[in-house]
Design a protein around this motif. Structure first.
Motif, PDB file in Angstrom:
ATOM      1  N   TYR A 146      26.605  66.638  13.077  1.00 32.17           N
ATOM      2  CA  TYR A 146      25.777  65.574  12.505  1.00 32.17           C
ATOM      3  C   TYR A 146      26.696  64.430  12.099  1.00 32.17           C
ATOM      4  N   GLY A 147      26.098  63.296  11.874  1.00 32.55           N
ATOM      5  CA  GLY A 147      26.870  62.125  11.460  1.00 32.55           C
ATOM      6  C   GLY A 147      26.293  61.544  10.192  1.00 32.55           C
ATOM      7  N   LEU A 148      27.154  61.037   9.355  1.00 33.80           N
ATOM      8  CA  LEU A 148      26.735  60.435   8.093  1.00 33.80           C
ATOM      9  C   LEU A 148      27.121  58.966   8.099  1.00 33.80           C
ATOM     10  N   PHE A 149      26.190  58.129   7.710  1.00 35.03           N
ATOM     11  CA  PHE A 149      26.375  56.680   7.754  1.00 35.03           C
ATOM     12  C   PHE A 149      25.999  56.070   6.409  1.00 35.03           C
ATOM     13  N   TRP A 150      26.619  54.954   6.119  1.00 35.76           N
ATOM     14  CA  TRP A 150      26.182  54.107   5.016  1.00 35.76           C
ATOM     15  C   TRP A 150      25.881  52.714   5.567  1.00 35.76           C
ATOM     16  N   TYR A 151      24.735  52.197   5.103  1.00 31.49           N
ATOM     17  CA  TYR A 151      24.325  50.846   5.465  1.00 31.49           C
ATOM     18  C   TYR A 151      24.121  50.041   4.192  1.00 31.49           C
ATOM     19  N   LYS A 152      24.376  48.755   4.299  1.00 37.72           N
ATOM     20  CA  LYS A 152      24.151  47.811   3.201  1.00 37.72           C
ATOM     21  C   LYS A 152      22.991  46.904   3.585  1.00 37.72           C
ATOM     22  N   GLN A 153      22.092  46.675   2.628  1.00 37.99           N
ATOM     23  CA  GLN A 153      20.995  45.745   2.870  1.00 37.99           C
ATOM     24  C   GLN A 153      20.982  44.680   1.774  1.00 37.99           C
ATOM     25  N   PRO A 154      21.506  43.509   2.056  1.00 35.28           N
ATOM     26  CA  PRO A 154      21.469  42.431   1.051  1.00 35.28           C
ATOM     27  C   PRO A 154      20.052  41.914   0.886  1.00 35.28           C
ATOM     28  N   SER A 155      19.889  40.995  -0.021  1.00 30.04           N
ATOM     29  CA  SER A 155      18.550  40.469  -0.314  1.00 30.04           C
ATOM     30  C   SER A 155      17.937  39.757   0.894  1.00 30.04           C
ATOM     31  N   SER A 156      18.755  39.339   1.833  1.00 28.68           N
ATOM     32  CA  SER A 156      18.249  38.694   3.053  1.00 28.68           C
ATOM     33  C   SER A 156      17.570  39.690   3.994  1.00 28.68           C
ATOM     34  N   LEU A 184      28.261  50.042   7.435  1.00 27.51           N
ATOM     35  CA  LEU A 184      29.487  50.014   6.646  1.00 27.51           C
ATOM     36  C   LEU A 184      30.511  51.029   7.117  1.00 27.51           C
ATOM     37  N   ILE A 185      30.083  52.297   7.254  1.00 28.30           N
ATOM     38  CA  ILE A 185      31.058  53.348   7.470  1.00 28.30           C
ATOM     39  C   ILE A 185      30.374  54.575   8.038  1.00 28.30           C
ATOM     40  N   TYR A 186      31.152  55.363   8.807  1.00 25.96           N
ATOM     41  CA  TYR A 186      30.647  56.572   9.461  1.00 25.96           C
ATOM     42  C   TYR A 186      31.594  57.742   9.213  1.00 25.96           C
ATOM     43  N   GLN A 187      30.992  58.922   9.048  1.00 24.91           N
ATOM     44  CA  GLN A 187      31.769  60.165   8.920  1.00 24.91           C
ATOM     45  C   GLN A 187      31.123  61.224   9.786  1.00 24.91           C
ATOM     46  N   MET A 219      21.724  60.091   7.683  1.00 25.07           N
ATOM     47  CA  MET A 219      22.298  61.182   8.464  1.00 25.07           C
ATOM     48  C   MET A 219      21.679  61.181   9.850  1.00 25.07           C
ATOM     49  N   ARG A 220      22.505  61.278  10.862  1.00 26.03           N
ATOM     50  CA  ARG A 220      22.017  61.372  12.223  1.00 26.03           C
ATOM     51  C   ARG A 220      21.980  62.844  12.588  1.00 26.03           C
ATOM     52  N   GLU A 221      20.805  63.315  12.920  1.00 27.90           N
ATOM     53  CA  GLU A 221      20.682  64.707  13.306  1.00 27.90           C
ATOM     54  C   GLU A 221      19.576  64.818  14.351  1.00 27.90           C
ATOM     55  N   ARG A 222      19.392  66.041  14.843  1.00 28.49           N
ATOM     56  CA  ARG A 222      18.356  66.273  15.839  1.00 28.49           C
ATOM     57  C   ARG A 222      16.977  65.974  15.260  1.00 28.49           C
ATOM     58  N   TRP A 223      16.154  65.351  16.089  1.00 28.49           N
ATOM     59  CA  TRP A 223      14.775  65.077  15.684  1.00 28.49           C
ATOM     60  C   TRP A 223      13.893  65.310  16.891  1.00 28.49           C
TER      61      TRP A 223
END
Lengths: 117, 114
Positions: A32-42, A48-51, A94-98
């Motif tokens: 599986y993969g773990l991600f972080w995303y940033k969402q500004p007010s726009s 941001l980053i992947y593990q 998290m990216r996983e099977r769906w």
């Protein structure tokens, strides 16, 4: 049950301080993969980053690092030396099977970070 | 490269009206996704596609239909809009299904159903 849990609805930090945004996940997959995303007010979603689940070292991208503790199923985002422009909503995913054939990102509910001067 | 684009950016509908949201990507990505974002709920997967001509249900598919007739386009349809479908809709794409593949997001469509 939630797949991705972000327990901090809001965090407040002063400029130049470090901040940790918490994320725990639940999966029975080995890959599986773990991600972080940033969402500004726009409103746009900024990666941001992947593990990866098999990565032994914690991921780093500039001022961002991911504190990956596999046994605890946690993937906390650490932002060092906060800046005013870091004020935004942050999503752990998290990216996983769906379904039968695919994979997808599943998101937490987000943490709002406010950085003050 | 434009990346992922969404049309329209804003739309107001009356209950019962229908509409189609268009997503286009120019990165030759196999996978495409539709999410909705509601306050306090994060992004929730509506439908996704693993390739041209294929679609599959996500977490919240009811009230929506999708089609992927061309690889670069993924359409989201609302046949009879309801106020509960007021939301911000994001389209995303990725090269494939590997865990490491980043999902690239469009700018979003803000939909209000009155």
């Amino acid at each position: 049950a939630q797949k991705i849990t972000q327990t901090q609805p809001g965090m407040f930090v002063q400029e130049k301080e470090a901040v940790t945004l918490d994320c725990t996940y639940d999966t029975s997959d080995q890959s599986y993969g773990l991600f972080w995303y940033k969402q500004p007010s726009s409103g746009e979603m900024i990666f941001l980053i992947y593990q990866g689940s098999y990565d032994e070292q914690n991921a780093t991208e500039g001022r961002y690092s991911l504190n990956f503790q596999k046994a605890r199923k946690s993937a906390n985002l650490v932002i060092s030396a906060s800046q005013l422009g870091d004020s935004a909503m942050y999503f752990c995913a998290m990216r996983e099977r769906w379904g039968q054939a695919g994979t997808a990102l599943i998101f937490g509910k987000g943490t709002t970070l406010s950085v003050s001067s | 490269n434009a990346g992922v684009t969404q049309t329209p950016k804003f739309r107001v509908l009356k209950t019962g009206q229908s509409m189609t949201l268009l997503c286009a990507q120019d990165m030759n990505h196999e996978y495409m996704y539709w999410y909705r974002q509601d306050p306090g709920m994060g992004l929730r997967l509506i439908h996704y596609s693993v390739g041209e001509g294929t679609t599959a249900k996500g977490e919240v598919p009811d009230g929506y239909n999708v089609s992927r007739l061309k690889k670069q386009n993924f359409l989201l349809g609302l046949e009879s809009a309801a106020p509960s479908q007021t939301s911000v809709y994001f389209c995303a794409s990725s090269y494939g299904g590997r865990a490491s593949y980043e999902q690239f997001f469009g700018p979003g469509t803000r939909l209000t159903v009155l």
